[in-house]
Design a protein around this motif. Structure first.
Motif, PDB file in Angstrom:
ATOM      1  N   ALA A 262     116.264 -32.983  45.419  1.00  0.00           N
ATOM      2  CA  ALA A 262     115.349 -34.029  45.877  1.00  0.00           C
ATOM      3  C   ALA A 262     116.079 -35.346  46.106  1.00  0.00           C
ATOM      4  N   VAL A 263     116.990 -35.709  45.204  1.00  0.00           N
ATOM      5  CA  VAL A 263     117.759 -36.947  45.364  1.00  0.00           C
ATOM      6  C   VAL A 263     118.620 -36.874  46.617  1.00  0.00           C
ATOM      7  N   VAL A 264     119.253 -35.723  46.834  1.00  0.00           N
ATOM      8  CA  VAL A 264     120.071 -35.548  48.035  1.00  0.00           C
ATOM      9  C   VAL A 264     119.213 -35.675  49.287  1.00  0.00           C
ATOM     10  N   ALA A 265     118.023 -35.078  49.257  1.00  0.00           N
ATOM     11  CA  ALA A 265     117.149 -35.082  50.443  1.00  0.00           C
ATOM     12  C   ALA A 265     116.686 -36.483  50.796  1.00  0.00           C
TER      13      ALA A 265
ATOM     14  N   ARG B 158     110.609 -29.655  46.336  1.00  0.00           N
ATOM     15  CA  ARG B 158     109.629 -29.976  47.363  1.00  0.00           C
ATOM     16  C   ARG B 158     108.448 -30.744  46.787  1.00  0.00           C
ATOM     17  N   SER B 159     108.268 -30.715  45.467  1.00  0.00           N
ATOM     18  CA  SER B 159     107.260 -31.560  44.827  1.00  0.00           C
ATOM     19  C   SER B 159     107.787 -32.966  44.598  1.00  0.00           C
ATOM     20  N   VAL B 160     109.066 -33.073  44.245  1.00  0.00           N
ATOM     21  CA  VAL B 160     109.634 -34.362  43.858  1.00  0.00           C
ATOM     22  C   VAL B 160     110.081 -35.175  45.070  1.00  0.00           C
ATOM     23  N   THR B 161     110.565 -34.524  46.116  1.00  0.00           N
ATOM     24  CA  THR B 161     111.123 -35.252  47.264  1.00  0.00           C
ATOM     25  C   THR B 161     110.123 -36.233  47.891  1.00  0.00           C
ATOM     26  N   PRO B 162     108.890 -35.814  48.232  1.00  0.00           N
ATOM     27  CA  PRO B 162     107.956 -36.801  48.804  1.00  0.00           C
ATOM     28  C   PRO B 162     107.662 -37.955  47.859  1.00  0.00           C
ATOM     29  N   ALA B 163     107.592 -37.674  46.562  1.00  0.00           N
ATOM     30  CA  ALA B 163     107.313 -38.744  45.596  1.00  0.00           C
ATOM     31  C   ALA B 163     108.458 -39.749  45.555  1.00  0.00           C
ATOM     32  N   LEU B 164     109.704 -39.260  45.593  1.00  0.00           N
ATOM     33  CA  LEU B 164     110.850 -40.171  45.600  1.00  0.00           C
ATOM     34  C   LEU B 164     110.861 -41.023  46.869  1.00  0.00           C
ATOM     35  N   ARG B 165     110.500 -40.415  47.984  1.00  0.00           N
ATOM     36  CA  ARG B 165     110.509 -41.160  49.249  1.00  0.00           C
ATOM     37  C   ARG B 165     109.442 -42.253  49.274  1.00  0.00           C
ATOM     38  N   SER B 166     108.385 -42.069  48.495  1.00  0.00           N
ATOM     39  CA  SER B 166     107.295 -43.043  48.509  1.00  0.00           C
ATOM     40  C   SER B 166     107.550 -44.248  47.599  1.00  0.00           C
ATOM     41  N   ILE B 167     108.617 -44.217  46.801  1.00  0.00           N
ATOM     42  CA  ILE B 167     108.895 -45.324  45.888  1.00  0.00           C
ATOM     43  C   ILE B 167     109.403 -46.526  46.676  1.00  0.00           C
ATOM     44  N   ASP B 168     108.920 -47.680  46.344  1.00  0.00           N
ATOM     45  CA  ASP B 168     109.340 -48.919  46.985  1.00  0.00           C
ATOM     46  C   ASP B 168     110.828 -49.164  46.709  1.00  0.00           C
ATOM     47  N   ASP B 169     111.624 -49.285  47.778  1.00  0.00           N
ATOM     48  CA  ASP B 169     113.061 -49.490  47.622  1.00  0.00           C
ATOM     49  C   ASP B 169     113.386 -50.745  46.819  1.00  0.00           C
TER      50      ASP B 169
ATOM     51  N   VAL C 172     107.886 -40.768  39.266  1.00  0.00           N
ATOM     52  CA  VAL C 172     107.530 -39.507  39.930  1.00  0.00           C
ATOM     53  C   VAL C 172     107.235 -38.413  38.908  1.00  0.00           C
ATOM     54  N   ALA C 173     107.010 -38.795  37.649  1.00  0.00           N
ATOM     55  CA  ALA C 173     106.765 -37.807  36.597  1.00  0.00           C
ATOM     56  C   ALA C 173     105.624 -36.844  36.935  1.00  0.00           C
ATOM     57  N   PRO C 174     104.484 -37.318  37.486  1.00  0.00           N
ATOM     58  CA  PRO C 174     103.435 -36.350  37.833  1.00  0.00           C
ATOM     59  C   PRO C 174     103.908 -35.289  38.823  1.00  0.00           C
ATOM     60  N   ALA C 175     104.666 -35.714  39.843  1.00  0.00           N
ATOM     61  CA  ALA C 175     105.187 -34.743  40.812  1.00  0.00           C
ATOM     62  C   ALA C 175     106.185 -33.805  40.151  1.00  0.00           C
ATOM     63  N   LEU C 176     106.998 -34.331  39.234  1.00  0.00           N
ATOM     64  CA  LEU C 176     107.975 -33.505  38.533  1.00  0.00           C
ATOM     65  C   LEU C 176     107.272 -32.468  37.659  1.00  0.00           C
ATOM     66  N   VAL C 177     106.205 -32.899  36.978  1.00  0.00           N
ATOM     67  CA  VAL C 177     105.443 -31.968  36.146  1.00  0.00           C
ATOM     68  C   VAL C 177     104.757 -30.908  37.012  1.00  0.00           C
ATOM     69  N   ALA C 178     104.247 -31.325  38.164  1.00  0.00           N
ATOM     70  CA  ALA C 178     103.630 -30.358  39.074  1.00  0.00           C
ATOM     71  C   ALA C 178     104.657 -29.314  39.516  1.00  0.00           C
ATOM     72  N   GLY C 179     105.870 -29.777  39.852  1.00  0.00           N
ATOM     73  CA  GLY C 179     106.926 -28.841  40.222  1.00  0.00           C
ATOM     74  C   GLY C 179     107.295 -27.926  39.066  1.00  0.00           C
ATOM     75  N   ALA C 180     107.323 -28.482  37.851  1.00  0.00           N
ATOM     76  CA  ALA C 180     107.631 -27.670  36.679  1.00  0.00           C
ATOM     77  C   ALA C 180     106.560 -26.611  36.449  1.00  0.00           C
ATOM     78  N   ALA C 181     105.291 -26.982  36.646  1.00  0.00           N
ATOM     79  CA  ALA C 181     104.205 -26.013  36.483  1.00  0.00           C
ATOM     80  C   ALA C 181     104.357 -24.876  37.487  1.00  0.00           C
ATOM     81  N   PHE C 182     104.711 -25.213  38.728  1.00  0.00           N
ATOM     82  CA  PHE C 182     104.949 -24.175  39.726  1.00  0.00           C
ATOM     83  C   PHE C 182     106.118 -23.296  39.321  1.00  0.00           C
ATOM     84  N   ALA C 183     107.210 -23.910  38.868  1.00  0.00           N
ATOM     85  CA  ALA C 183     108.399 -23.156  38.490  1.00  0.00           C
ATOM     86  C   ALA C 183     108.080 -22.180  37.366  1.00  0.00           C
ATOM     87  N   PHE C 184     107.341 -22.646  36.366  1.00  0.00           N
ATOM     88  CA  PHE C 184     107.005 -21.782  35.242  1.00  0.00           C
ATOM     89  C   PHE C 184     106.106 -20.632  35.694  1.00  0.00           C
ATOM     90  N   ALA C 185     105.086 -20.955  36.505  1.00  0.00           N
ATOM     91  CA  ALA C 185     104.174 -19.919  36.980  1.00  0.00           C
ATOM     92  C   ALA C 185     104.903 -18.903  37.866  1.00  0.00           C
TER      93      ALA C 185
END
Length: 593
Positions: free
Chosen positions: A408-411, A477-488, A513-526
């Motif tokens: 996500a950071v690279v993207a 793919r959960s974290v990338t949009p959240a990182l892009r939305s952060i005010d520079d 972006v913790a909520p997006a990270l947790v959402a990605g983690a929930a997907f990964a676990f499932a």
């Protein structure tokens, strides 16, 4: 400072790439190597053998064994009145994927229209639950469809009540297509709904002001804005259904075998060269389709100015709702969608607690307990399978979360080198679990000689690695949009106070972006809990069997006869564990919102 920042980022990239080299690129590379080499010598013989076999390529096999005969063959075919031709295994796989894509689009588009254009109680909840099919294990859904549409399933039980005969849908193309639609129609709905909600209302109103009818305004203004999202959904659906494995295995068997199912059968027969060749061809095709998807996604996500979205109308409008043809059609569609999406899961639970005669029973759960106490060789016990699934899920999180964050950071950097690195780091999206499992089986489980030492990775380690490869793209793919939305400006403020890039990431960006990270983690676990494709190849014996593997063993256990009871009981346990795990991770992450 800039140099240190660069090292901090690229060390993470290097570590992620190193992990992928060991557990992804090298195993998949072995599959490709075995498709073009025999006894250490480069040769195209395996590829020619597969592509030139009518079983695999049908009438197109002449293209690979005697291209010069193609024109005369076409002339003879036309002279004979253009009779039907065989397209082989690859042709059938593409055909069922095309049908599945068409049905998924037809089922998903009305849902997108309703969610985007109408307001009603529960709309946001309904939009949220369209993500549920992506959490459910595919082998679980397959058993749910067997429980619903099987000869003794709930659907035929209801038909019997009204005096209609049983409908036999098991091991037919229709049930496979319906099961694929269960998974992929929600994908169509989500992508097209988002596009529909972003349609510029001012452009639509301008077209209407200039005299365009509602149909003309839809065709000339709305539809062009929906097409990129619709094309993206269609391409993704085709890729997913082309590489579908558990659903086709459970609902179609070898009678309706696709490339994935036949590849699995070749591995079971220890015909690894033919299996590797099939895997290499399939992966090459999926890489091409993934490229098409990425092109369409790039068009769909092109930045644009803010615009006013279309307003939503109330779905329920008094007595008018009962006579308005459009609303009546929407209610009819809702009933069909409810049967398609809720029916299999409800049937799974009902079949696990009822006998074929319709009486309540807990015998199937007692059967699981009896299996738990069994000491017979080869018996898959339920409780160790549950524990294995949970432990493998935790191990997957430990690997997939840092890998997903790095990607996500690279993207979000946006330079040319970052885009190249992102492409390398997202390649697992184009490789099926069966191909990955085959590669890991050959390269890691069977072992690799390095500097005179035989290195092997077996059991839980190999399974967790395969699960992490499948799961980390969902984190990124959960974290990338959240990182892009952060005010520079937030990062710049931290940098002005002396924080380096890594400190900005850990102290500023990740908490935001913790909520997006947790959402990605929930997907990964499932995904880990429900992963079947690679696990069924890598789980040696019964000690490393997971819940999906145990479920498949119960479905295929001939000693149980046609009785699905034990399988539905195990499926209900898997459904409960998957749902509870996903909800717990999501609730724990809720405190960060």
């Amino acid at each position: 400072m800039a140099r240190r920042d660069g090292w901090a980022l690229w060390i993470g990239v290097a570590a992620t790439l190193a992990t992928l080299v060991v557990v992804f690129y090298y195993p998949v590379g072995r599959v490709f190597a075995d498709a073009v080499a025999v006894d250490g010598r480069l040769t195209l013989a395996p590829l020619r053998a597969v592509l030139g076999d009518p079983f695999y390529t049908g009438a197109a096999h002449t293209l690979f064994i005697d291209p010069a005969a193609v024109p005369s063959g076409i002339a003879r075919w036309l002279a004979a009145g253009a009779p039907p031709v065989e397209f082989g295994l690859f042709g059938f796989t593409a055909y069922q994927a095309l049908l599945s894509t068409l049905v998924s689009v037809l089922v998903g588009l009305p849902g997108a229209y309703v969610l985007a254009r109408f307001e009603f109680p529960g709309r946001r909840f309904l939009r949220s639950v369209t993500i549920i099919p992506f959490v459910l294990p595919s082998i679980l859904v397959a058993v749910g469809f067997l429980a619903m549409f099987g000869r003794t399933g709930l659907f035929n039980d209801l038909l019997g009540i009204v005096g209609l005969g049983p409908v036999e849908l098991t091991f037919t193309l229709e049930i496979v297509v319906l099961a694929h639609a269960f998974y992929n129609a929600p994908l169509v709905t989500r992508l097209v709904t988002a596009a529909w909600e972003s349609v510029d209302a001012d452009r639509v109103e301008t077209a209407r002001t200039l005299g365009a009818s509602p149909l003309r305004a839809f065709r000339d203004v709305i539809l062009p804005q929906l097409l990129p999202a619709l094309a993206t959904a269609a391409v993704l659906t085709f890729v997913f259904t082309f590489m579908s494995f558990p659903i086709v295995l459970a609902l179609g068997g070898l009678e309706l075998a696709t490339v994935e199912v036949w590849l699995f059968a070749r591995v079971q027969s220890l015909d690894l060269t033919e299996a590797a060749t099939l895997g290499a061809i399939e992966t090459a095709l999926s890489l091409g389709l993934l490229y098409v998807y990425l092109r369409y996604e790039a068009r769909r996500t092109e930045p644009g100015g803010a615009s006013r979205g279309l307003s939503r109308r109330p779905l329920v409008d008094g007595i008018r709702s009962l006579v308005d043809p459009l609303r009546v059609a929407i209610f009819a569609y809702s009933a069909v969608a409810l049967v398609l999406f809720a029916g299999p899961l409800v049937s799974l639970v009902i079949e696990s607690i009822t006998t074929p005669a319709g009486q309540l029973t807990l015998d199937y759960y007692a059967f699981l307990l009896a299996r738990q106490a069994s000491t017979a060789a080869g018996t898959v016990r339920p409780f160790p399978a549950v524990v294995n699934s949970l432990l493998f899920g935790v191990g997957t999180l430990l690997l997939s979360i840092p890998m997903g964050v790095v990607v996500a950071v690279v993207a979000t950097r946006g330079d040319r080198g970052s885009r190249a690195a992102e492409a390398l780091l997202t390649a697992p999206l184009a490789v099926s679990g069966i191909v990955l499992g085959l590669g890991m089986l050959q390269a890691l489980v069977f072992g690799t000689t390095l500097f005179g030492y035989r290195l092997t990775v077996t059991g839980p380690v190999a399974i967790v690695a395969a699960h992490a490869v499948a799961a980390y793209p969902f984190v990124s793919r959960s974290v990338t949009p959240a990182l892009r939305s952060i005010d520079d400006r937030l990062g710049e403020a931290a940098r002005s106070l002396g924080a380096d890039r890594t400190r900005v990431l850990t102290d500023v960006e990740l908490p935001l972006v913790a909520p997006a990270l947790v959402a990605g983690a929930a997907f990964a676990f499932a995904i880990s809990v429900g992963e079947f494709d690679s696990t069924v190849l890598l789980s040696t014996g019964v000690d490393s069997a997971t819940m999906p593997v145990a479920l498949e063993r119960y479905v295929g256990d001939r000693s149980l006869g046609p009785n699905l009871g034990p399988a539905t009981a195990m499926g209900t346990v898997l459904l409960a564990v998957t749902t509870v795990s996903f909800v717990l991770i999501d609730r724990v992450g809720g405190r960060w919102e």
